[in-house]
Design an enzyme around this catalytic site. Structure first.
Site, PDB file in Angstrom:
ATOM      1  N   ARG A 144      35.177  32.507  38.109  1.00  0.00           N
ATOM      2  CA  ARG A 144      34.132  33.490  37.182  1.00  0.00           C
ATOM      3  C   ARG A 144      34.249  32.801  36.058  1.00  0.00           C
ATOM      4  O   ARG A 144      34.080  33.829  35.037  1.00  0.00           O
ATOM      5  CB  ARG A 144      34.891  34.811  37.589  1.00  0.00           C
ATOM      6  CG  ARG A 144      34.630  35.408  38.644  1.00  0.00           C
ATOM      7  CD  ARG A 144      33.177  35.513  39.211  1.00  0.00           C
ATOM      8  NE  ARG A 144      33.072  36.134  40.489  1.00  0.00           N
ATOM      9  CZ  ARG A 144      33.231  35.954  41.711  1.00  0.00           C
ATOM     10  NH1 ARG A 144      33.712  34.809  41.910  1.00  0.00           N
ATOM     11  NH2 ARG A 144      33.285  36.695  42.550  1.00  0.00           N
ATOM     12  N   SER A 220      31.733  43.243  40.909  1.00  0.00           N
ATOM     13  CA  SER A 220      32.907  43.553  40.577  1.00  0.00           C
ATOM     14  C   SER A 220      33.069  43.687  39.039  1.00  0.00           C
ATOM     15  O   SER A 220      32.438  42.846  38.224  1.00  0.00           O
ATOM     16  CB  SER A 220      33.753  42.212  40.929  1.00  0.00           C
ATOM     17  OG  SER A 220      33.684  41.746  42.343  1.00  0.00           O
ATOM     18  N   GLU A 316      35.206  41.414  34.209  1.00  0.00           N
ATOM     19  CA  GLU A 316      34.338  40.205  34.742  1.00  0.00           C
ATOM     20  C   GLU A 316      32.807  40.258  34.278  1.00  0.00           C
ATOM     21  O   GLU A 316      32.458  39.267  34.027  1.00  0.00           O
ATOM     22  CB  GLU A 316      34.291  40.263  36.512  1.00  0.00           C
ATOM     23  CG  GLU A 316      33.930  39.003  36.970  1.00  0.00           C
ATOM     24  CD  GLU A 316      32.459  39.060  37.246  1.00  0.00           C
ATOM     25  OE1 GLU A 316      31.983  38.228  37.705  1.00  0.00           O
ATOM     26  OE2 GLU A 316      32.003  40.230  37.410  1.00  0.00           O
TER      27      GLU A 316
HETATM   28  N1  EPU Z   1      40.376  46.076  49.052  1.00  0.00           N
HETATM   29  C1  EPU Z   1      41.028  47.591  48.964  1.00  0.00           C
HETATM   30  N2  EPU Z   1      40.192  48.598  48.536  1.00  0.00           N
HETATM   31  C2  EPU Z   1      39.036  48.359  47.936  1.00  0.00           C
HETATM   32  C3  EPU Z   1      38.494  46.969  47.768  1.00  0.00           C
HETATM   33  C4  EPU Z   1      39.286  45.913  48.333  1.00  0.00           C
HETATM   34  O1  EPU Z   1      41.922  47.626  49.560  1.00  0.00           O
HETATM   35  O2  EPU Z   1      38.677  49.350  47.333  1.00  0.00           O
HETATM   36  C5  EPU Z   1      41.117  45.135  49.648  1.00  0.00           C
HETATM   37  C6  EPU Z   1      40.566  44.509  50.716  1.00  0.00           C
HETATM   38  O3  EPU Z   1      40.907  45.370  51.970  1.00  0.00           O
HETATM   39  C7  EPU Z   1      41.009  43.217  50.612  1.00  0.00           C
HETATM   40  C8  EPU Z   1      41.073  42.834  49.417  1.00  0.00           C
HETATM   41  O4  EPU Z   1      41.314  44.029  48.670  1.00  0.00           O
HETATM   42  O5  EPU Z   1      42.347  42.981  51.517  1.00  0.00           O
HETATM   43  C9  EPU Z   1      39.764  42.015  49.013  1.00  0.00           C
HETATM   44  O6  EPU Z   1      38.597  42.599  49.077  1.00  0.00           O
HETATM   45  P1  EPU Z   1      37.039  41.926  49.428  1.00  0.00           P
HETATM   46  O7  EPU Z   1      37.115  40.973  50.316  1.00  0.00           O
HETATM   47  O8  EPU Z   1      36.185  43.105  49.223  1.00  0.00           O
HETATM   48  O9  EPU Z   1      36.923  41.301  48.213  1.00  0.00           O
HETATM   49  P2  EPU Z   1      37.430  41.212  46.651  1.00  0.00           P
HETATM   50  O10 EPU Z   1      38.460  40.484  46.208  1.00  0.00           O
HETATM   51  O11 EPU Z   1      37.527  42.697  46.185  1.00  0.00           O
HETATM   52  C10 EPU Z   1      35.954  39.222  45.523  1.00  0.00           C
HETATM   53  C11 EPU Z   1      34.880  38.918  44.509  1.00  0.00           C
HETATM   54  C12 EPU Z   1      33.497  39.253  45.244  1.00  0.00           C
HETATM   55  C13 EPU Z   1      33.145  38.786  46.463  1.00  0.00           C
HETATM   56  C14 EPU Z   1      34.204  39.230  47.452  1.00  0.00           C
HETATM   57  C15 EPU Z   1      34.335  38.457  48.756  1.00  0.00           C
HETATM   58  C16 EPU Z   1      35.757  38.997  42.525  1.00  0.00           C
HETATM   59  C17 EPU Z   1      35.789  39.497  41.281  1.00  0.00           C
HETATM   60  N3  EPU Z   1      35.371  39.520  43.130  1.00  0.00           N
HETATM   61  O12 EPU Z   1      36.078  40.651  45.740  1.00  0.00           O
HETATM   62  O13 EPU Z   1      32.369  39.062  44.090  1.00  0.00           O
HETATM   63  O14 EPU Z   1      31.927  39.299  47.046  1.00  0.00           O
HETATM   64  O15 EPU Z   1      35.707  38.508  47.025  1.00  0.00           O
HETATM   65  O16 EPU Z   1      34.378  36.839  48.498  1.00  0.00           O
HETATM   66  O17 EPU Z   1      36.360  37.888  42.672  1.00  0.00           O
HETATM   67  C18 EPU Z   1      31.253  40.032  42.268  1.00  0.00           C
HETATM   68  O18 EPU Z   1      31.654  39.166  41.597  1.00  0.00           O
HETATM   69  O19 EPU Z   1      30.592  40.855  41.731  1.00  0.00           O
HETATM   70  C19 EPU Z   1      31.794  40.084  43.639  1.00  0.00           C
HETATM   71  C20 EPU Z   1      31.237  41.227  44.125  1.00  0.00           C
END
Ligand code: EPU
Length: 321
Positions: A144, A220, A316
Site C-alpha cells: 500500500r 480498509s 491506509e
Molecule cells: N478478520 C477478523 N475480523 C474482521 C476482519 C478480519 O477476525 O472483522 C480476520 C479474518 O478472519 C482473517 C484476517 O483477519 O483471518 C484477514 O481478513 P481479510 O481476509 O478480510 O483481509 P484483511 O487483511 O482484513 C486485506 C486488505 C484488503 C483486501 C483483503 C483481501 C489491507 C489493509 N486490506 O484485508 O484490501 O481486500 O486483504 O486480500 O491490506 C483495501 O485495501 O481497501 C482492502 C479492502
C-alpha cells in the site's frame, strides 16, 4: 458532475490538464475519491482525472502490454481484461476507484498486487507540464505504498498506467488465499479460469465489504501492521488465536481487522459513523457530514489496539486536511 463547480475541474484531456496545472500550482488530484477522506472544506482547487482510453501497445507470444488512461474505472478494466482473455488482474476484481489511483497505493487483494503486472506509470510534471513514463522500479512500490506518497508527493499527476497481462493458455491463476479456495470448492471448481477466480472474489468482497455507493466508506481504513517476529511470538503466547502472514525472515503481518474485532469494535456505532458489521477494518459513514467524526473514531480504535496489543495502527486512507 459539472465541469467547474466551486473549484472542481473535471479533466478530460492532456492539454486541459497542462493548462490547468499552469493556472493552479497546488491542486488536489482525485480519481473517484474512493480512498480519500476530506476532514474539512478545502480551499485548493480539485482536479478530477477523467482521462479515458485503453490501448494494447505491445505484444509477445505469451503477453500483451496494455496502456490505460488514469480516468478509467479499475473494475471495468478488470472485466475488460477477462473478456479479452487476458490474465493477471482477476484477483483485483471489484476494487473501487480509477486506474490512476492504483499505483499510488499499489492496490492489492487476495494475493495479488498491482506491482505484479505494472510496467510503468505515465506522469505529468505539474510544474513544467512535461509527460514521461516512470518505470515500475522507480515507483518504489511497497505494501500500500509508492514514491507518490513520499518523495514525489504532489509533484506529478498520474495520467496512465501500463500493465503486462498474460494471454490465454499462459494464465497463472493465484488461488492461494484461503477464502478463494473455499468458494471454488463450494462450487466444485478444481481448475478455475480467470473468470471463475474473478467471480469468486466478487462473491467474497460483496459478502464482507460495504458498497461505497450504499454505505460510504474508503475500504480498509488502516494498513495491516508489519511487526517483528519476536513481538509476534510474545503476543501469540497471550493471544493464541492471533493470525499472522509471513513478510520476511524478520517480520510478519497481523490483520488489523482481527485486532479491531477482538477489541470489540466490530459493528459499533458512534454517532453517525461506525465500524462495519462484517469487516472491522472498514469504517463507515452512516450520515455524518464531518470527516473529523471518522478521524475521532479512528483515534479511539488506534488507542484501544495500542493499549491491548502494543501495536500502532497506521492509516491506509488518504486524509486531506
Ligand atoms: N478478520 C477478523 N475480523 C474482521 C476482519 C478480519 O477476525 O472483522 C480476520 C479474518 O478472519 C482473517 C484476517 O483477519 O483471518 C484477514 O481478513 P481479510 O481476509 O478480510 O483481509 P484483511 O487483511 O482484513 C486485506 C486488505 C484488503 C483486501 C483483503 C483481501 C489491507 C489493509 N486490506 O484485508 O484490501 O481486500 O486483504 O486480500 O491490506 C483495501 O485495501 O481497501 C482492502 C479492502
Amino acid at each position: 458532475m459539472d465541469h467547474n463547480v466551486s473549484g472542481i475541474h473535471v479533466i478530460e484531456s492532456i492539454d486541459q490538464l497542462r493548462i490547468l496545472c499552469k493556472q493552479h500550482p497546488n491542486p488536489i488530484i482525485i480519481g473517484e475519491g474512493s480512498n480519500v477522506l476530506f476532514v474539512k472544506d478545502v480551499e485548493r482547487p480539485v482536479f478530477v482525472i477523467d482521462l479515458k482510453g485503453i490501448e494494447v501497445i505491445n505484444e509477445g507470444s505469451t503477453w500483451k502490454e496494455v496502456r490505460i488512461a488514469a480516468g478509467e474505472d479499475w473494475h471495468d478494466v478488470v472485466m475488460w481484461s477477462i473478456d479479452q482473455g487476458l490474465g493477471g488482474i482477476e484477483n483485483l476484481s471489484l476494487i473501487p476507484g480509477k486506474c490512476g489511483a492504483a499505483p499510488m497505493q499499489n492496490i492489492g487483494a487476495y494475493g495479488t498486487e498491482l506491482s505484479d503486472v505494472l510496467i510503468s506509470v505515465g506522469c505529468m510534471d505539474k510544474q513544467i507540464g512535461a509527460l514521461f513514463h516512470m518505470t515500475k522500479e522507480a515507483c518504489k512500490l511497497g505494501y500500500r505504498d509508492s514514491i507518490f506518497k513520499h518523495e514525489s508527493k504532489d509533484q506529478y499527476v498520474i495520467t496512465s498506467i501500463t500493465i503486462r497481462l498474460t494471454k490465454e493458455e499462459h494464465h497463472q491463476v493465484n488461488v492461494s488465499y484461503g477464502d478463494i479456495k473455499a468458494v471454488l470448492k463450494e462450487n466444485d471448481i478444481t481448475d478455475p479460469t480467470i473468470r471463475q477466480v474473478s467471480e469468486a472474489i466478487i462473491a467474497i468482497r460483496s459478502s464482507k465489504l460495504p458498497d461505497p455507493l450504499q454505505i460510504p466508506n474508503a475500504g480498509s481504513f488502516f494498513k495491516n501492521p508489519i511487526i517483528p517476529i519476536e513481538n509476534y511470538n510474545d503476543l501469540v503466547i497471550r493471544h493464541p488465536e492471533m493470525p499472522s502472514y509471513p513478510v520476511s525472515d524478520t517480520h510478519c503481518k497481523v490483520p488489523a481487522g482481527w485486532l479491531i474485532d477482538r477489541c470489540g469494535w466490530k459493528g459499533i456505532k458512534v454517532g453517525d459513523v461506525g465500524v462495519h458489521t462484517k469487516q472491522a477494518l472498514v469504517l463507515v459513514n452512516h450520515g455524518s457530514n464531518n470527516g473529523q467524526d471518522i478521524i475521532n473514531l479512528s483515534r479511539q480504535i488506534q488507542k484501544k489496539v495500542l493499549d491491548t496489543y502494543q501495536i500502532q495502527l497506521v492509516t491506509e486512507v488518504n486524509v486531506i486536511a
